[in-house]
Enzyme design. Structure first.
Site, PDB file in Angstrom:
ATOM      1  N   HIS B  93       0.870  -1.180  -0.019  1.00 33.80           N
ATOM      2  CA  HIS B  93      -0.101  -0.034   0.316  1.00 33.80           C
ATOM      3  C   HIS B  93       0.857   1.177   0.149  1.00 33.80           C
ATOM      4  O   HIS B  93       0.428   2.291  -0.060  1.00 33.80           O
ATOM      5  CB  HIS B  93      -1.207   0.044   1.278  1.00 33.80           C
ATOM      6  CG  HIS B  93      -0.372   0.128   2.507  1.00 33.80           C
ATOM      7  ND1 HIS B  93      -0.185  -0.457   3.500  1.00 33.80           N
ATOM      8  CD2 HIS B  93      -0.174   1.353   3.294  1.00 33.80           C
ATOM      9  CE1 HIS B  93       0.273   0.048   4.673  1.00 33.80           C
ATOM     10  NE2 HIS B  93       0.233   1.352   4.316  1.00 33.80           N
ATOM     11  N   ASP B 123       0.364  -7.558   1.661  1.00 41.86           N
ATOM     12  CA  ASP B 123       0.604  -6.066   1.586  1.00 41.86           C
ATOM     13  C   ASP B 123       2.183  -5.811   1.701  1.00 41.86           C
ATOM     14  O   ASP B 123       2.662  -5.167   2.705  1.00 41.86           O
ATOM     15  CB  ASP B 123      -0.040  -5.265   2.576  1.00 41.86           C
ATOM     16  CG  ASP B 123      -0.159  -3.977   2.610  1.00 41.86           C
ATOM     17  OD1 ASP B 123       0.164  -3.334   1.555  1.00 41.86           O
ATOM     18  OD2 ASP B 123      -0.540  -3.312   3.852  1.00 41.86           O
ATOM     19  N   GLY B 212       2.830   6.789   7.722  1.00 40.93           N
ATOM     20  CA  GLY B 212       4.105   7.060   7.280  1.00 40.93           C
ATOM     21  C   GLY B 212       5.039   5.983   7.552  1.00 40.93           C
ATOM     22  O   GLY B 212       6.083   5.653   6.979  1.00 40.93           O
ATOM     23  N   ASN B 213       4.858   5.327   8.724  1.00 44.11           N
ATOM     24  CA  ASN B 213       5.832   4.370   9.323  1.00 44.11           C
ATOM     25  C   ASN B 213       5.384   3.035   8.385  1.00 44.11           C
ATOM     26  O   ASN B 213       6.307   1.910   8.403  1.00 44.11           O
ATOM     27  CB  ASN B 213       5.389   4.061  10.560  1.00 44.11           C
ATOM     28  CG  ASN B 213       6.239   4.837  11.734  1.00 44.11           C
ATOM     29  OD1 ASN B 213       5.589   5.608  12.356  1.00 44.11           O
ATOM     30  ND2 ASN B 213       7.416   4.410  11.713  1.00 44.11           N
ATOM     31  N   SER B 214       4.109   2.995   7.674  1.00 47.44           N
ATOM     32  CA  SER B 214       4.138   1.979   6.821  1.00 47.44           C
ATOM     33  C   SER B 214       5.116   1.450   5.964  1.00 47.44           C
ATOM     34  O   SER B 214       5.970   2.243   5.373  1.00 47.44           O
ATOM     35  CB  SER B 214       2.897   2.075   6.011  1.00 47.44           C
ATOM     36  OG  SER B 214       1.624   2.159   6.535  1.00 47.44           O
ATOM     37  N   GLY B 264     -11.302 -21.508  -4.484  1.00 46.06           N
ATOM     38  CA  GLY B 264     -12.629 -20.937  -4.721  1.00 46.06           C
ATOM     39  C   GLY B 264     -13.652 -21.537  -3.472  1.00 46.06           C
ATOM     40  O   GLY B 264     -14.831 -21.205  -3.178  1.00 46.06           O
TER      41      GLY B 264
END
Lengths: 256, 684
Positions: B93, B123, B212-214, B264
């Site tokens: 992200h 992510d 912002g630490n992401s 599925g």
């Protein structure tokens, strides 16, 4: 007021200027019929779609409203009409309301129901006048034949003078011309000479019993009557003449 | 109240940083971590020294579909150099959808980066630094190493490192609070259509992290990466464990992608009321999926998947099952043991490759839409047998598609254009290019599209131009000044009780009014001997209206009060300047700006002796991203002075033709001037 109901209000309140009720009494019907028959071919129906983008307090909505109005041919492919009937004042001054308008598919229609593409070329918000021109690049432009009325004379009217008011009906009446016998009710001197004529139709011409062009009936908002509904007044020929040169210049641009 | 935050920072939030951080601090619980000895401090110092040099602050421009166009968004995040060849690990992200990426190394040097691969499911993503731009003092590149997640314990001290809110590299200290943190209620963050919580159980910790630490590392006291910070859950930070991060990193570096199986089936924990106490309950089996073909149904309870015993009695167990299922080699046929109506059954299931949840969006300006291809999974979700068709993701409310009847909407699937089947986005862009070749406009095109099972048809005018039936305003007489009404109160206090008129508030330079000597503060009482009947706010238009009554070549006599002195000033009228709405405008589709010449009728514009006015800046466009605003006056472009609209139009054509990397504008904004660098990405 909710946005939806506001839109409804705007549409109802501004798109339907009705004509003033017709006066009765008949003095010389034959003479009046003669004027009507001589002038009726110069009066065209005007139809189009008014596309509105209405933003109220951040909420936006698109709306389309069909328009019907009249225009009178005053020169080679130039017609005059009421500006408010083509570009109605919508929610002016209402806080948080922003309306952008776009006129699409403007067409002139004659008694035979023939349609000719047209463009709005000039407007005067003070006078409430709009000038349209036949679109030379439009469909059927080659088949355009119209008799322009003479706007070179100035006529002075007195209270209760009789007038001949000609208009063209919409599709409900198969685009037929209509005529009423009018009567001068009010003469306004300031800020400019104009008349309130009982029996006149919005955006349509008025003539004297001798067949002289008096003017075009428009919706007029006085700058000192803010917030009040516009009134129907007939703008005399001289004000229209003053703008013809500008209209011609704009008309010439269409051919480029 | 529960709140989950993805902790990336967008540039938009930086402005309010100070207030937010203060509030955040006030709401933070008292930290329990204590540094009790110099030995502890030494461990911390050592851990920081091992990782800090490899930290990078990541700057990204991403494009997201909205209102029929790809909106450009600038953002920042954190990352760590994890390989001497310049590979940087961060969150999907942060940079996974970036169209331009660059980083600031720990020594503040700027280095461009490219996307190597991204994995929305966890992510995580990998970038590669442009090694040619690495300064000598950073060679060899400092590299941080992964630690063993399994060695981590609740209560261990950990350091969160990164660039909160886009500041330079920073460190906070906390303890591990949870080793299998999930987001309660089965909710979770969704990245590119993937629910991250399906595979990830986060390390919960209380080292302070912020937007912002992401993508920044969570570090143990040995100076090893044991997690990648991703979310905030109340006062806890959530980091993706290093075992997942290491696996995904290796896959992305080797293959540029992470291949996973798809069956599925969608699991849920066993029901408390159920008789079966071991296994995983199937909540959904999608039609035509491998699981459906294997005969599995909702309500079945899987006990073994590919010979691995599986169990989910609590939500925390679901990611463990998913790990087994998704981790099965693609195309492998596995035995699935399950319980149905109390009977133990076995079936064979052949997995297929897990496709992306959704395709990449593309703006198609001629239609006023953004659209994307279907993927296998998105096709199945729509109960489609194939991926044929193009899915509309957003539309411009004023574009050609919105004007069509019936108008197309987001979610509609375009299947045919002018009788030609549309299978992919490329089909659609190709046929569009053919139809508008030569920059044709208003090209009527029949489009067939699917909506809720119906096959609808509509006519779209590609490249629809705005209707030109906008009339010009008639030219009228004008005086180059602005006024306010002489209200009764104002008249009284100015010793003009009972008088009506207007007060001049501004005289526009270089007009006949200025040349006649009219001044701001003058009070105009009469026009050619006639009282100006203005005494209330609503009378604001009267004076202007009276002036418009005159022919433009006449002169008027104004009865004026200047202080206590009564004056009569004769002033020639002039033709009103063209209203700005009738000015010719130049629009640039790449920079997404509209320009026009300066108006001499507007004081704030008339004061500029050169330049063109920025009338409109599309939000989230390249110019907007660079900081250009409506109302700015462009004085020069790429060091060339701008005096006319034609001039800047030609310069912009040149910029577009040469696909210039930067467009440098020198602009005036009020009393200030500044340089703006626009850095567009040129599409092929």
């Amino acid at each position: 007021m909710k946005l939806k109901s506001l839109f409804k209000f705007l549409t109802v309140a501004t798109l339907s200027f009705g004509s003033i009720s017709v006066a009765s009494a008949d003095s010389d019907a034959e003479a009046l019929r003669k004027v009507y028959n001589e002038k009726k071919a110069s009066v065209y129906g005007v139809k189009g779609i008014l596309k509105l983008n209405i933003t109220f307090n951040g909420q936006a909505q698109n709306q389309e409203a069909p328009l019907w109005s009249n225009a009178t041919c005053i020169g080679d492919g130039i017609l005059v009409a009421s500006y408010a009937s083509l570009s109605p004042q919508l929610g002016a001054g209402r806080p948080g309301l922003e309306v952008t308008k776009e006129l699409e598919g403007l067409k002139l229609i004659n008694a035979a129901g023939e349609e000719f593409d047209a463009k709005l070329i000039l407007h005067d918000e003070d006078l409430g006048l709009a000038f349209l021109a036949l679109d030379p690049k439009g469909e059927n432009a080659a088949g355009w034949k119209a008799t322009a009325i003479d706007i070179s004379k100035d006529v002075e009217l007195k209270h209760l003078d009789t007038t001949v008011n000609i208009s063209r009906h919409n599709t409900n009446f198969r685009y037929q011309t209509g005529v009423t016998k009018g009567s001068v009710a009010t003469i306004l001197e300031k800020p400019r000479k104009s008349y309130q004529i009982i029996g006149a139709s919005m955006s349509a011409p008025c003539f004297t019993t001798a067949g002289d062009f008096i003017g075009i009936t428009v919706a007029s908002s006085s700058p000192v009557a803010k917030g009040q509904q516009p009134q129907a007044v007939t703008i005399p020929a001289k004000y229209i003449r003053n703008l013809v040169e500008q209209a011609k210049a704009k008309q010439a641009e269409l051919a480029k | 109240m529960k709140s989950i935050n993805i902790i990336t920072a967008s540039l938009a939030c930086i402005g309010s940083l100070s207030a937010q951080t203060t509030i955040e601090k006030a709401n933070q619980p008292q930290k329990v971590t204590r540094i009790t000895s110099s030995a502890d401090q030494a461990k911390i110092d050592n851990a920081i020294a091992k990782v800090y040099p490899s930290l990078v602050r990541i700057h990204v421009v991403a494009e997201t579909p909205k209102d029929g166009r790809m909106q450009k968004i600038g953002g920042t995040g954190s990352g760590t150099i994890i390989h001497p060849d310049g590979y940087v690990l961060t969150n999907h992200h942060v940079a996974g959808e970036g169209t331009r990426i660059w980083v600031r190394l720990s020594n503040k040097v700027k280095v461009d980066a490219t996307l190597v691969g991204t994995d929305p499911q966890t992510d995580l993503c990998i970038l590669k630094l442009n090694l040619d731009q690495i300064p000598a003092d950073m060679k060899p590149l400092p590299v941080a190493k992964f630690g063993d997640f399994k060695s981590l314990h609740i209560g261990d001290s950990v350091l969160a490192m990164g660039s909160p809110a886009g500041v330079s590299q920073s460190v906070t200290l906390g303890v591990v609070a949870n080793l299998e943190m999930i987001i309660p209620g089965g909710q979770g963050t969704t990245q590119a259509g993937e629910r991250v919580g399906d595979l990830v159980r986060w390390i919960g910790h209380d080292a302070v992290i912020y937007f912002g630490n992401s993508g920044g590392p969570l570090v143990n006291l040995k100076g090893e990466i044991i997690g990648i910070n991703e979310i905030g859950l109340g006062s806890l930070g959530g980091a993706i464990p290093s075992d997942i991060a290491k696996y995904v990193t290796d896959e992305l570096i080797k293959h540029g992608t992470v291949r996973r199986s798809w069956t599925g089936l969608y699991p849920q924990p066993l029901l408390l009321s159920g008789a079966q106490k071991q296994g995983v309950l199937i909540a959904t089996v999608l039609e035509d999926s491998p699981a459906a073909k294997a005969g599995l149904e909702a309500g079945d309870i899987i006990t073994h998947f590919d010979s691995v015993e599986v169990n989910a009695t609590a939500p925390e167990h679901i990611p463990l099952f998913n790990k087994v299922e998704l981790g099965t080699p693609v195309g492998k046929t596995v035995d699935v043991k399950y319980v149905r109506d109390g009977k133990q059954l076995t079936t064979k299931l052949t997995t297929i490759e897990r496709s992306k949840a959704k395709g990449a969006d593309l703006a198609i300006r001629e239609w006023g839409i953004t659209a994307r291809d279907l993927t296998d999974r998105s096709a199945i979700r729509r109960k489609k047998k194939s991926t044929n068709g193009v899915l509309i993701s957003s539309i411009s409310k004023t574009g050609p598609v919105a004007a069509s009847k019936p108008s197309l909407q987001p979610g509609d699937l375009i299947v045919k254009v002018n009788g030609t089947a549309i299978k992919t986005l490329k089909n659609l862009t190709d046929i569009t290019a053919e139809r508008v070749a030569g920059d044709k406009s208003d090209v009527k095109t029949i489009v067939e599209f699917e909506r809720k099972g119906q096959l609808l048809a509509s006519v779209v005018e590609l490249n629809m131009q705005p209707n030109s039936s906008q009339s010009a305003a008639a030219q009228k007489a004008w005086l180059g000044l602005q006024t306010q009404v002489l209200t009764r109160d104002l008249a009284t206090i100015l010793d003009l009780k009972g008088k009506k008129g207007v007060r001049i508030t501004q005289v526009i330079p270089n007009t006949t009014a200025a040349k006649a000597g009219l001044l701001a503060g003058d009070i105009i009482l009469k026009l050619d001997g006639t009282v100006i009947p203005a005494e209330r706010e609503r009378d604001a238009n009267i004076f202007e209206s009276m002036i418009r009554e005159y022919p433009a070549d006449e002169s008027v006599e104004l009865a004026i009060m200047r202080g206590t002195e009564a004056l009569t000033i004769k002033c020639p009228l002039e033709t009103a300047p063209t209203p700005t709405k009738e000015f010719r405008k130049v629009s640039n589709d790449v920079l997404e700006i509209t320009l026009r010449e300066l108006s001499k009728a507007k004081v704030d514009e008339a004061k500029h002796d050169q330049g063109v006015l920025v009338q409109r800046v599309e939000s989230a466009g390249w110019a907007s991203l660079a900081g250009l605003r409506a109302g700015d006056v462009i004085v020069s472009i790429n060091n060339k002075p701008v005096t006319t609209l034609d001039m800047i139009e030609k310069e912009l054509e040149l910029v577009e033709k040469n696909k210039q990397d930067y467009v440098v504008l020198f602009i005036k904004r009020g009393n200030f001037s500044t340089f703006i660098e626009i850095h567009p990405i040129w599409k092929k």
